[in-house]
Design a protein around this motif. Sequence first.
Motif, PDB file in Angstrom:
ATOM      1  N   ALA A   4       4.743 -54.340  56.148  1.00 21.13           N
ATOM      2  CA  ALA A   4       5.810 -53.717  56.937  1.00 21.13           C
ATOM      3  C   ALA A   4       6.820 -53.093  55.990  1.00 21.13           C
ATOM      4  CB  ALA A   4       6.492 -54.740  57.843  1.00 21.13           C
ATOM      5  N   LEU A   5       7.494 -52.072  56.500  1.00 22.32           N
ATOM      6  CA  LEU A   5       8.577 -51.423  55.774  1.00 22.32           C
ATOM      7  C   LEU A   5       9.821 -51.535  56.642  1.00 22.32           C
ATOM      8  CD1 LEU A   5       9.723 -49.532  53.520  1.00 22.32           C
ATOM      9  CD2 LEU A   5       8.961 -47.612  54.953  1.00 22.32           C
ATOM     10  N   VAL A   6      10.874 -52.140  56.113  1.00 25.70           N
ATOM     11  CA  VAL A   6      12.140 -52.252  56.834  1.00 25.70           C
ATOM     12  C   VAL A   6      13.116 -51.275  56.200  1.00 25.70           C
ATOM     13  CG1 VAL A   6      14.086 -53.748  57.408  1.00 25.70           C
ATOM     14  CG2 VAL A   6      11.750 -54.636  57.531  1.00 25.70           C
ATOM     15  N   ILE A   7      13.546 -50.302  56.994  1.00 24.97           N
ATOM     16  CA  ILE A   7      14.473 -49.276  56.531  1.00 24.97           C
ATOM     17  C   ILE A   7      15.856 -49.625  57.082  1.00 24.97           C
ATOM     18  CG2 ILE A   7      15.016 -46.812  56.569  1.00 24.97           C
ATOM     19  CD1 ILE A   7      12.020 -46.311  57.121  1.00 24.97           C
ATOM     20  N   GLY A   8      16.727 -50.121  56.210  1.00 21.01           N
ATOM     21  CA  GLY A   8      18.051 -50.583  56.621  1.00 21.01           C
ATOM     22  C   GLY A   8      18.118 -52.092  56.544  1.00 21.01           C
ATOM     23  N   THR A   9      18.852 -52.602  55.569  1.00 20.01           N
ATOM     24  CA  THR A   9      18.858 -54.050  55.320  1.00 20.01           C
ATOM     25  C   THR A   9      20.207 -54.677  55.673  1.00 20.01           C
ATOM     26  OG1 THR A   9      19.319 -53.535  52.990  1.00 20.01           O
ATOM     27  CG2 THR A   9      17.040 -54.045  53.584  1.00 20.01           C
TER      28      THR A   9
END
Length: 361
Positions: A4-9
């Motif tokens: 998965a890629l999480v954009i915005g942490t």
Amino acid sequence: MRTALVIGTGLIGTSAALALAGRGVRVHLVDHDAAQARTAAALGAGTDEAPEGPVDLAVVAVPPAHTAAALAEAMKAGRARGYLDVASVKGGPRRELERLGVDLSAYIGTHPMSGKETSGPLAATADLFEGRPWVLTPTPGTDTEVLNLALELVALCRAVPVVMDADAHDRAVALVSHTPQLVSSLVAARLEAADDTAVRLCGQGIRDVTRIAASDPRMWVDILAANPGPVADVLAEVAADLDETVRALRALHTGDATERRGAARGVEGVLRRGNAGRARVPGKHGAAPAAYETVAVLISDQPGELARIFADAGRIGVNIEDVRIEHATGQQAGVVQLMVEPAAAQVLGAALRERGWALRP
């Protein structure tokens, strides 16, 4: 789902990443603030290294005003097999994506109904979404594989999927989330210039009403700007009730006997409507709210006291359904309100007294 890629942490993105990473998914983290992505990675939410190729699912967790642009950029770059966002509004980003000419078959809008009054990766927790509704807003064109990826994400975060139309969702959150934020802030704003003597009288009621007023104003400006119409509609209804209530209170103060009786009925009507509305708020496990009884226990502000009282309740065999803590102003003490099933209240109270706890009527 393996990657998965999480954009915005921020809070939501990092919490989702923590939940996924904790269940064996390799999570890649990216943020316009690289230091924030590194912080999330250091917390165990994944790696801030770029993936070598497309991941299974990209989760866009940026403010609503930037959601469509971030999605379009990721989709045009082919960064994942499926894409979703977690913005608190759904209709606007979808329409913006349509204007940008993006193929929406690989996209689904979602919104986890969970959060805190604090923000940023350091506020994130892997269990933030457990037991909470997670709204999915598929369209007839949403690819089945993307819907399944979204459902898998919800399951891995241990949330409860709820399928809704995007615009119906936006009207709903205007009522149950966005307007309460504004009303809480409006009440809290009365305290800013209040006399110190009045502020010292603050109890649990004002703490409950103003808790979410501690939220980040910049974040809420973004959210409200993305859903202004539905929020304005609800606020207009609240304003109408407020106007009527103000007139009734004025009549109670200056009116004759007949006017005062009518005004009292008007105020009582508002309060009873409030009772009826509050009764509809789901309780434990989403069921109708139970009528619990409260056992109030005086407690000192010492390490381990809360753990001891819960341990005593466990030994008695009573399940604590909910709890509130009210601190005594200017003292190293407070009151713990233990909510239990009515049949257990008397048993719990008597047993706690035997164990040396002081109960408040």
